[in-house]
Every structure is written in structure tokens, then in C-alpha cells.
Motif scaffolding. Structure first.
Motif, PDB file in Angstrom:
ATOM      1  N   ALA A   1     119.466  46.494 -17.345  1.00  0.00           N
ATOM      2  CA  ALA A   1     118.903  47.434 -18.321  1.00  0.00           C
ATOM      3  C   ALA A   1     118.642  48.790 -17.673  1.00  0.00           C
ATOM      4  CB  ALA A   1     117.615  46.863 -18.910  1.00  0.00           C
ATOM      5  N   GLN A   2     118.245  48.768 -16.417  1.00  0.00           N
ATOM      6  CA  GLN A   2     118.026  50.032 -15.709  1.00  0.00           C
ATOM      7  C   GLN A   2     119.344  50.796 -15.531  1.00  0.00           C
ATOM      8  OE1 GLN A   2     115.996  48.644 -12.155  1.00  0.00           O
ATOM      9  NE2 GLN A   2     114.044  49.481 -12.881  1.00  0.00           N
ATOM     10  N   SER A   3     120.394  50.084 -15.149  1.00  0.00           N
ATOM     11  CA  SER A   3     121.661  50.766 -14.900  1.00  0.00           C
ATOM     12  C   SER A   3     122.285  51.271 -16.202  1.00  0.00           C
ATOM     13  CB  SER A   3     122.634  49.850 -14.139  1.00  0.00           C
ATOM     14  OG  SER A   3     123.115  48.844 -14.998  1.00  0.00           O
ATOM     15  N   GLU A   4     121.919  50.645 -17.331  1.00  0.00           N
ATOM     16  CA  GLU A   4     122.388  51.122 -18.636  1.00  0.00           C
ATOM     17  C   GLU A   4     121.512  52.275 -19.142  1.00  0.00           C
ATOM     18  OE1 GLU A   4     122.500  47.913 -21.426  1.00  0.00           O
ATOM     19  OE2 GLU A   4     124.144  46.871 -20.414  1.00  0.00           O
ATOM     20  N   GLY A   5     120.406  52.528 -18.419  1.00  0.00           N
ATOM     21  CA  GLY A   5     119.517  53.617 -18.847  1.00  0.00           C
ATOM     22  C   GLY A   5     118.505  53.217 -19.902  1.00  0.00           C
ATOM     23  N   GLY A   6     118.442  51.934 -20.238  1.00  0.00           N
ATOM     24  CA  GLY A   6     117.515  51.494 -21.278  1.00  0.00           C
ATOM     25  C   GLY A   6     116.113  51.233 -20.783  1.00  0.00           C
ATOM     26  N   VAL A   7     115.982  51.118 -19.454  1.00  0.00           N
ATOM     27  CA  VAL A   7     114.668  50.853 -18.860  1.00  0.00           C
ATOM     28  C   VAL A   7     114.467  51.823 -17.706  1.00  0.00           C
ATOM     29  CG1 VAL A   7     113.559  49.205 -17.278  1.00  0.00           C
ATOM     30  CG2 VAL A   7     114.294  48.441 -19.538  1.00  0.00           C
ATOM     31  N   ARG A   8     113.244  52.343 -17.558  1.00  0.00           N
ATOM     32  CA  ARG A   8     112.956  53.323 -16.518  1.00  0.00           C
ATOM     33  C   ARG A   8     113.393  52.806 -15.143  1.00  0.00           C
ATOM     34  NH1 ARG A   8     107.144  54.421 -17.502  1.00  0.00           N
ATOM     35  NH2 ARG A   8     107.509  55.945 -15.850  1.00  0.00           N
ATOM     36  N   ALA A   9     113.915  53.706 -14.342  1.00  0.00           N
ATOM     37  CA  ALA A   9     114.528  53.298 -13.067  1.00  0.00           C
ATOM     38  C   ALA A   9     113.560  53.364 -11.900  1.00  0.00           C
ATOM     39  CB  ALA A   9     115.739  54.186 -12.780  1.00  0.00           C
ATOM     40  N   ASP A  10     112.333  53.857 -12.156  1.00  0.00           N
ATOM     41  CA  ASP A  10     111.403  54.041 -11.037  1.00  0.00           C
ATOM     42  C   ASP A  10     110.508  52.831 -10.766  1.00  0.00           C
ATOM     43  OD1 ASP A  10     109.953  54.288 -13.333  1.00  0.00           O
ATOM     44  OD2 ASP A  10     108.761  55.993 -12.659  1.00  0.00           O
ATOM     45  N   VAL A  11     110.925  51.652 -11.226  1.00  0.00           N
ATOM     46  CA  VAL A  11     110.189  50.439 -10.871  1.00  0.00           C
ATOM     47  C   VAL A  11     111.158  49.442 -10.246  1.00  0.00           C
ATOM     48  CG1 VAL A  11     108.349  50.608 -12.593  1.00  0.00           C
ATOM     49  CG2 VAL A  11     110.506  49.497 -13.203  1.00  0.00           C
ATOM     50  N   ASP A  12     110.639  48.714  -9.263  1.00  0.00           N
ATOM     51  CA  ASP A  12     111.455  47.682  -8.627  1.00  0.00           C
ATOM     52  C   ASP A  12     111.728  46.571  -9.646  1.00  0.00           C
ATOM     53  OD1 ASP A  12     112.439  46.368  -6.031  1.00  0.00           O
ATOM     54  OD2 ASP A  12     111.118  44.852  -6.897  1.00  0.00           O
ATOM     55  N   PRO A  13     113.006  46.224  -9.865  1.00  0.00           N
ATOM     56  CA  PRO A  13     113.312  45.242 -10.920  1.00  0.00           C
ATOM     57  C   PRO A  13     112.654  43.877 -10.691  1.00  0.00           C
ATOM     58  CG  PRO A  13     115.271  45.774  -9.610  1.00  0.00           C
ATOM     59  CD  PRO A  13     114.224  46.747  -9.241  1.00  0.00           C
ATOM     60  N   ALA A  14     112.574  43.452  -9.436  1.00  0.00           N
ATOM     61  CA  ALA A  14     111.953  42.144  -9.169  1.00  0.00           C
ATOM     62  C   ALA A  14     110.467  42.169  -9.498  1.00  0.00           C
ATOM     63  CB  ALA A  14     112.170  41.750  -7.711  1.00  0.00           C
ATOM     64  N   VAL A  15     109.800  43.252  -9.099  1.00  0.00           N
ATOM     65  CA  VAL A  15     108.367  43.367  -9.388  1.00  0.00           C
ATOM     66  C   VAL A  15     108.145  43.467 -10.888  1.00  0.00           C
ATOM     67  CG1 VAL A  15     106.310  44.790  -9.108  1.00  0.00           C
ATOM     68  CG2 VAL A  15     107.813  44.394  -7.155  1.00  0.00           C
ATOM     69  N   ALA A  16     108.972  44.291 -11.554  1.00  0.00           N
ATOM     70  CA  ALA A  16     108.827  44.440 -13.005  1.00  0.00           C
ATOM     71  C   ALA A  16     109.003  43.099 -13.701  1.00  0.00           C
ATOM     72  CB  ALA A  16     109.848  45.447 -13.527  1.00  0.00           C
ATOM     73  N   ALA A  17     110.008  42.344 -13.294  1.00  0.00           N
ATOM     74  CA  ALA A  17     110.255  41.034 -13.907  1.00  0.00           C
ATOM     75  C   ALA A  17     109.055  40.121 -13.728  1.00  0.00           C
ATOM     76  CB  ALA A  17     111.497  40.393 -13.294  1.00  0.00           C
ATOM     77  N   ARG A  18     108.487  40.161 -12.527  1.00  0.00           N
ATOM     78  CA  ARG A  18     107.338  39.289 -12.265  1.00  0.00           C
ATOM     79  C   ARG A  18     106.111  39.709 -13.050  1.00  0.00           C
ATOM     80  NH1 ARG A  18     109.710  38.567  -6.446  1.00  0.00           N
ATOM     81  NH2 ARG A  18     110.032  36.324  -6.519  1.00  0.00           N
ATOM     82  N   LEU A  19     105.903  41.012 -13.184  1.00  0.00           N
ATOM     83  CA  LEU A  19     104.749  41.489 -13.960  1.00  0.00           C
ATOM     84  C   LEU A  19     104.923  41.141 -15.436  1.00  0.00           C
ATOM     85  CD1 LEU A  19     104.146  44.984 -12.324  1.00  0.00           C
ATOM     86  CD2 LEU A  19     102.769  42.915 -12.035  1.00  0.00           C
ATOM     87  N   LEU A  20     106.136  41.332 -15.914  1.00  0.00           N
ATOM     88  CA  LEU A  20     106.439  40.997 -17.309  1.00  0.00           C
ATOM     89  C   LEU A  20     106.108  39.535 -17.588  1.00  0.00           C
ATOM     90  CD1 LEU A  20     107.403  43.457 -18.653  1.00  0.00           C
ATOM     91  CD2 LEU A  20     109.736  42.948 -17.909  1.00  0.00           C
ATOM     92  N   PHE A  21     106.623  38.655 -16.742  1.00  0.00           N
ATOM     93  CA  PHE A  21     106.372  37.231 -16.981  1.00  0.00           C
ATOM     94  C   PHE A  21     104.979  36.811 -16.539  1.00  0.00           C
ATOM     95  CE2 PHE A  21     109.519  34.958 -19.275  1.00  0.00           C
ATOM     96  CZ  PHE A  21     110.457  35.953 -19.471  1.00  0.00           C
TER      97      PHE A  21
END
Lengths: 180, 180
Positions: free
Chosen positions: A125-145
Motif C-alpha cells: 500500500a505504501q509503494s502504491e501511494g495509498g498509505v503514508r510512507a514515513d512509517v515502518d511497515p512492520a511496526v505499522a502492521a503490529r500497531l494496527l493489529f
DNA sequence: TTATTTACCAACCGCACGGTCAGTATTTCA
DNA sequence: TGAAATACTGACCGTGCGGTTGGTAAATAA
């Protein structure tokens, strides 16, 4: 029977629940219980299977759609909330498993695989531009869940319909709390 | 000694950790352990005290400032993340306590009091217009701290400095994931 | 040096647990 | 009816646990 066991596991803890307690809550003897299940661990295994099954099914359904990654991520969060609300007791048990036995380690591996697929979705989603790129994807995923999984600590049907909660989670996840 | 006990409690579970295990990990005997602590439950109590102390201190410090409620909420989230990261093992244990004994029930009550103060802060921020009004404050508070508390499941110093994580949490909480 | 406190040990106790076993009702079905 | 499968029981077993006890070694202080 599985339901009774899981309820006790969640209330008093897996270790603190004896086979006698489970049998008593069903009005049968311990021996009768052993006639139906091979042991305490099988009850655990059956329960976490039901939880993981629901989550994996949700992930598979989302993967099968062709929407942008950000929309698929939102959909996965929504579906996960619905699974959590629908199979609350089983997921509660799953999230408390910590890998002491072979069976628990296997459940943990399946959980990690699910987490990895969420991380991948965030990155896409970040590479498609749909999600902000300034967060680490692993951390974001963990916070989300972390947010989604917290349901097992507080959700009860009288606190809102699953769909309502799911909407709140996705709103918070994608738009945040700030007024605009 | 407390640190050794807490580490074992978190790895294998409180019930599954024997006093012998703790003594062995310290290179002493069980009797020597009992010379220093009154029992297993005291170790638990000391540990959750340290966790709750940190959280309550953060809440008190935030309460003492005069900023708008939304800013105070953000500050409380930030400080809480720092406490979690700094006292990770103690908070981990706290979050796994489920009220089987008198001491655990007392810890649970203190936790609920903290949760209530977060809910109040969200509500206040809504009435000041600093936080969107279309979410239930109790649910929002729980989701927010679901995100924060998830740190005990995955945070390790090599995954980022506490301040970095705290910034990510507050960003996600207030602005969400969506690009804008 | 000696008295006292502190740190520690090995052996032990009672108990509750997961699981087994030999046997007995109850149901199923030919 | 009767044999076979299913459901269940109560008594029992070995083990590991939290905690205790009576005593010894080492440090401390007068």
C-alpha cells in the motif's frame, strides 16, 4: 465441551484450569472427559485452530480481490475485527498462547505467517501511494493489529455491533482521531 | 532477583514457572529464595507494582500540565509508550494478569482506574473539539491503548528507539495511515 | 574473640494435577 | 434377543509444586 473448556481457560488461565474443573462445569467426571478428548492439550489445539482458521480465511478472501492494496488492508482489518468478535473466546486463547509446547509453537508459527502477510500488505500500500510512507511497515502492521487484537480484552456484544466496532477501527487506523 | 523471576514468568508463564526454576536461574537453592521473598505471589506483586507505578506517574505528570485535552492525550500516549519500552518486562507481566488472586484483583482495579482516566481525557478532548466526536470515547481509549500495549508483544530495542516508536504511535493515533 | 545477624542448604511435607485402568451402564443395530 | 460399540464411573498412580523446618557457613560488629 470445547466451549466450556475455552471459557474456563480464559477466565482462570490455561494452566490454572484443571481437567477436573472442566468436567465439573459439564456435570460429568474427569474420566468421561478423557473418553472424548485425548488430553488437555488437544482442547487447546482445537480452540486455537478455530481462531487461526477464521483469520486465515479472512486473509485468503482479501487476497482474492483485485482492489488497491490500501483498500485490501482496510478490508482485512474490517474482516479481522468481525472474526475476533465472532470467535472471541477462541481468539482470546490464541493470543495468550506463548509457545511452551509443540502445539503452541505451531500455532505461533501460523500467527507469525498471518502477521507477515499484513506487513506485506502495508508495504504494498505504501509503494502504491495509498498509505503514508514515513512509517515502518512492520511496526505499522503490529500497531494496527495491536488495536484489533485488543478486542479480546474488552469487547462484549453490548458495547456495539461488530460492524460498528470495525468501522471505528478502520476510521482510527486510516484517518486518526484529529478533527479536520 | 525480581528481574530473573519476571523474565521467567514472561517466557514460560507465571503458573508454569516454579520457584525452583527461579532459584536455579540465579544459581541458588529454593530455600535461599524464600529467605529473601515471602513467596511466589510477592514476586508478582512487586513486578506489577513497578509497571503500574510508571503508568500512574505518567498520568499524574500529564494531569499537572495545562495544555488542551487533545495535547494532553497525545502526551499521555507518548509517555506511556516510553514507560512500556523502559519497563517492558514488568508491563508485560501486568498485562497478562487476570485476577485469580487478591493481589491480581487489586492490580486489575488500578489498571481500570488508569483506563478510566484515558477515557475521560478522550471525552474532554472531544468536547473541546480537538478530537473527532463520532467515536465512542471508551472504545477509542481502548483501541488507543490496545495499540500502545501491543508493544509488550513485539518491542525490542533494535526495532527502534522508544521515542521513534512513540512518534509513530501518536502519528497513527491522530493522523492515521492515509496519505494526504 | 565472641555474639549476633544474615545468607544459605538438604531434606522433607501435603497436596493437587494430568492421566490411566478395570469395570459397568446404556445405546445401537442385526 | 443378543452382541458390539459407546458412554461413563470411581479408585488409583506418579510427579512436580509451593512452602517449611532445622540446621550450618559466612559476614558483621561489640
Amino acid at each position: 465441551m470445547l466451549a466450556a473448556a475455552v471459557r474456563l481457560f480464559n477466565t482462570h488461565g490455561y494452566d490454572a484450569t484443571s481437567m477436573f474443573d472442566i468436567a465439573e462445569s459439564l456435570g460429568i467426571t474427569k474420566s468421561a472427559l478423557y473418553h472424548h478428548v485425548s488430553g488437555k492439550e488437544q482442547l487447546l489445539t482445537m480452540a486455537v485452530d478455530r481462531a487461526l482458521g477464521g483469520l486465515e480465511e479472512a486473509a485468503a478472501e482479501v487476497r482474492a480481490t483485485a482492489a488497491p492494496a490500501a483498500a485490501r488492508l482496510e478490508d482485512l482489518i474490517r474482516r479481522s475485527v468481525l472474526v475476533l468478535a465472532g470467535r472471541l473466546e477462541f481468539v482470546t486463547l490464541l493470543l495468550r498462547v506463548h509457545g511452551n509446547t509443540e502445539a503452541e509453537l505451531h500455532a505461533l508459527a501460523r500467527r507469525r505467517e498471518f502477521d507477515r502477510s499484513v506487513t506485506d500488505l502495508v508495504r504494498e500500500a505504501q509503494s502504491e501511494g495509498g498509505v503514508r510512507a514515513d512509517v515502518d511497515p512492520a511496526v505499522a502492521a503490529r500497531l494496527l493489529f495491536g488495536m484489533v487484537n485488543s478486542l479480546v480484552e474488552w469487547y462484549r456484544p453490548d458495547r456495539g455491533a461488530p460492524e460498528t466496532i470495525a468501522a471505528m477501527v478502520t476510521t482510527l487506523a486510516f484517518d486518526g482521531l484529529r478533527t479536520r
